[in-house]
Design a protein around this motif. Structure first.
Motif, PDB file in Angstrom:
ATOM      1  N   GLU A   4      -9.738 -16.254  10.729  1.00 20.10           N
ATOM      2  CA  GLU A   4      -9.249 -17.346  11.565  1.00 20.10           C
ATOM      3  C   GLU A   4      -8.299 -18.231  10.768  1.00 20.10           C
ATOM      4  N   VAL A   5      -7.457 -18.941  11.506  1.00 15.79           N
ATOM      5  CA  VAL A   5      -6.572 -19.933  10.898  1.00 15.79           C
ATOM      6  C   VAL A   5      -7.353 -21.233  10.792  1.00 15.79           C
ATOM      7  N   ILE A   6      -7.302 -21.864   9.636  1.00 12.79           N
ATOM      8  CA  ILE A   6      -8.033 -23.107   9.401  1.00 12.79           C
ATOM      9  C   ILE A   6      -7.095 -24.286   9.686  1.00 12.79           C
ATOM     10  N   VAL A   7      -7.520 -25.140  10.619  1.00  8.06           N
ATOM     11  CA  VAL A   7      -6.715 -26.298  11.008  1.00  8.06           C
ATOM     12  C   VAL A   7      -7.250 -27.513  10.256  1.00  8.06           C
ATOM     13  N   VAL A   8      -6.378 -28.113   9.446  1.00  7.75           N
ATOM     14  CA  VAL A   8      -6.728 -29.276   8.635  1.00  7.75           C
ATOM     15  C   VAL A   8      -5.772 -30.417   8.980  1.00  7.75           C
ATOM     16  N   GLU A   9      -5.946 -31.549   8.334  1.00 13.28           N
ATOM     17  CA  GLU A   9      -5.120 -32.713   8.661  1.00 13.28           C
ATOM     18  C   GLU A   9      -3.789 -32.760   7.916  1.00 13.28           C
ATOM     19  N   GLY A  10      -3.784 -32.478   6.626  1.00 15.28           N
ATOM     20  CA  GLY A  10      -2.552 -32.664   5.862  1.00 15.28           C
ATOM     21  C   GLY A  10      -2.283 -31.583   4.838  1.00 15.28           C
ATOM     22  N   ARG A  11      -1.147 -31.730   4.159  1.00 15.51           N
ATOM     23  CA  ARG A  11      -0.725 -30.741   3.158  1.00 15.51           C
ATOM     24  C   ARG A  11      -1.688 -30.652   1.980  1.00 15.51           C
ATOM     25  N   ASP A  12      -2.240 -31.796   1.559  1.00 12.78           N
ATOM     26  CA  ASP A  12      -3.188 -31.769   0.445  1.00 12.78           C
ATOM     27  C   ASP A  12      -4.458 -31.021   0.843  1.00 12.78           C
TER      28      ASP A  12
END
Length: 184
Positions: A4-12
Motif C-alpha cells: 500500500e501507499v503510505i499517506v503522511v503529512e509532510g516531506r520529513d
C-alpha cells in the motif's frame, strides 16, 4: 516492501518512513490538501490501497478523519505521542525507524459492520476512563493494540470499529499490567 501507499503529512514524515521501510508515500502537506494530491491518493486507493499514517496530534487526527471520510477502506497506522515526540515537537519524522516499522506491522482496517464488543462500562472496569491515570492507560493499551491514543469516546470507537476481539484486548491488558500501575 509494503504494497500500500503510505499517506503522511509532510516531506520529513516521508523521509522517516522511507528510512524505516521500503514503500511508496504521498504527503498531504497539511490540512489544505490540493486537488492534485487528492487525485494521487485516489489513484493509490483504487490500485494498491493506502495506509493513513498521520501525526498523533490534533492536526494529524483532523487530517486522518478527513481522509477516512473520503477513503473509507483505507488502512490506519498509529504512533503514540511519546514515540513521535522530540524536543517538544510531535510528528512521525521524530520516531525511530524501529518504532515506525512496529506501527506499520499493526495496521488496522475500519470494519464496515461495527460490532459492539466493548462498552463504556468496560473502559470503567479496566480503569481506562474515570480514573486519575486513565489517559496514560489508554495511551499504553492503544499503543499495544496499534490503535493509538484517544479520549474515552474515540478509544471506545476504535476498539469497536477496528474489530478488536476480547482475547486481543485481554492479551494487551495482561502484558501491560506490569508496565503501568493498574488497579482493576
Amino acid at each position: 516492501m509494503i504494497q500500500e501507499v503510505i499517506v503522511v503529512e509532510g516531506r520529513d514524515d516521508e523521509s522517516a518512513v522511507k528510512c524505516a521501510v521500503e514503500a511508496q508515500t504521498i504527503a498531504t502537506h497539511g490540512f489544505g490538501i490540493r486537488k492534485s494530491t487528492f487525485a494521487l491518493i485516489e489513484k493509490a486507493y483504487q490500485t494498491t490501497g493506502i495506509i493513513i499514517f498521520t501525526d498523533p496530534d490534533h492536526a494529524g487526527e483532523s487530517i486522518r478523519k478527513r481522509l477516512s471520510e473520503r477513503f473509507p477502506d483505507a488502512k490506519h497506522a498509529y504512533l503514540s505521542r511519546e514515540e513521535a515526540k522530540k524536543d517538544g515537537d510531535i510528528g512521525i519524522e521524530n520516531a525511530s525507524a524501529d518504532t515506525i516499522r512496529e506501527a506499520l506491522k499493526k495496521v488496522r482496517c475500519i470494519s464496515r459492520e461495527t460490532k459492539v464488543t466493548f462498552s463504556k462500562q468496560d473502559l470503567f472496569d479496566y480503569g481506562l476512563c474515570g480514573a486519575a491515570d486513565a489517559a496514560a492507560r489508554r495511551d499504553y493499551i492503544g499503543k499495544k493494540l496499534g490503535i493509538g491514543y484517544g479520549n474515552t469516546k474515540v478509544f471506545l470507537s476504535r476498539l469497536n470499529h477496528y474489530g478488536i476481539s476480547r482475547e486481543e484486548f485481554e492479551e494487551a491488558w495482561t502484558s501491560s499490567i506490569h508496565q503501568i500501575p493498574f488497579e482493576k
